[in-house]
Enzyme design. Structure first.
Site, mmCIF file in Angstrom:
data_model
loop_
_atom_site.group_PDB
_atom_site.id
_atom_site.type_symbol
_atom_site.label_atom_id
_atom_site.label_comp_id
_atom_site.label_asym_id
_atom_site.label_seq_id
_atom_site.Cartn_x
_atom_site.Cartn_y
_atom_site.Cartn_z
ATOM 1 N N ASP A 8 0.546 -1.575 0.232
ATOM 2 C CA ASP A 8 0.287 0.323 0.226
ATOM 3 C C ASP A 8 0.929 0.901 -0.481
ATOM 4 O O ASP A 8 1.407 1.389 0.696
ATOM 5 C CB ASP A 8 -1.085 -0.058 0.959
ATOM 6 C CG ASP A 8 -1.750 -1.401 0.765
ATOM 7 O OD1 ASP A 8 -1.946 -1.519 0.522
ATOM 8 O OD2 ASP A 8 -2.957 -1.596 1.786
ATOM 9 N N ASP A 130 -15.489 -3.326 -1.852
ATOM 10 C CA ASP A 130 -15.396 -3.472 -0.501
ATOM 11 C C ASP A 130 -16.190 -3.435 0.587
ATOM 12 O O ASP A 130 -17.131 -2.293 0.123
ATOM 13 C CB ASP A 130 -14.008 -1.985 -0.063
ATOM 14 C CG ASP A 130 -13.295 -2.145 -1.035
ATOM 15 O OD1 ASP A 130 -12.586 -3.472 -1.024
ATOM 16 O OD2 ASP A 130 -12.817 -1.004 -1.614
#
Length: 245
Positions: A8, A130
């Site tokens: 990330d 998500d």
């Protein structure tokens, strides 16, 4: 099943967030390319990159780092998410050597965009769902919609989406274990291969996930667990490989 290390990217560094909160981040490395090398050396066959700044900005912010990793490892399949909301962005990433781009927010707000991109870039589109309590979140998880993840997956079933990256927000970065039931349900009912994300913390989680591999769960993205040492990439991939025999 593939074990897919997550890198990330925030402000040029390699970080992990808790439940997607930018203010609750831990820096695990100043050089994401070095981090990619670490996971490749450990046996990773695919990498999951996320441009966190891009997810909030709505356009790539850490794109040059992504390209640098793709250039260094031209034969390594890479998937990238975060801020992918235009055909131009997708084309730029694919030209840079990225294998798949992940469409998240725009898949919820403009599902027809996914259909169009699957036609324009066949075999290169992943949808990122998500979810919190089964409902899809958008805009870097800042907003939770009324759209159910399973319903959205069904919408894309015949579009040629390569796979769905399914993240259970409540568990992401919290080291609480993977939501096996929700992941399997999405794979079974949605009809698209699913990559589980969020909550894969140790070998026990992986073994639980492996029990539903036949539903269409093809991989597991892992982040904090491999950075904090509760899951070993080489051991995890070796276990998954052993299941084929």
């Amino acid at each position: 099943m593939l074990i897919i290390p997550a890198i990330d990217l925030k402000d040029g560094k390699c970080v992990r967030l808790r439940q997607g909160r930018m203010e609750d981040s831990t820096v695990f490395g100043d050089d994401p390319v070095d981090m990619a090398t670490k996971w490749v050396d450990a046996g990773a066959r695919r990498l999951h990159l996320v441009d966190l700044n891009g997810a909030f900005a709505g356009e790539p912010v850490n794109g040059e780092i992504v390209k640098a990793i793709a250039v260094k490892y031209p034969n390594l399949p890479i998937q990238i998410g975060g801020g992918i909301r235009s055909a131009e962005t997708i084309e730029a990433y694919l030209k840079a050597g990225v294998q798949w781009v992940i469409i998240g927010t725009k898949a919820v707000k403009e599902p027809e965009f996914v259909t169009e991109m699957c036609k324009e870039f066949p075999g290169h589109i992943i949808v990122g769902l998500d979810a919190k309590d089964g409902r899809v979140a958008t805009d870097g998880w800042a907003e939770v919609s009324e759209v159910m993840a399973v319903d959205l997956a069904k919408r894309f079933a015949n579009d040629g989406v390569s796979s769905i990256v399914y993240t259970d927000i409540a568990r992401d970065g919290m080291m609480q274990g993977v939501n096996v039931e929700a992941t399997a349900k999405l794979a079974e009912e949605g009809g698209i291969p699913v990559i589980a994300s969020g909550g894969v913390t140790n070998m026990d989680d992986l073994k639980r996930l492996a029990t539903v591999a036949d539903t269409g769960v093809i991989g597991a993205i892992t982040g904090r667990a491999i950075y904090e040492g509760t899951l070993d990439v080489a051991e995890a991939q070796a276990y998954c490989d052993s299941l084929k025999n």
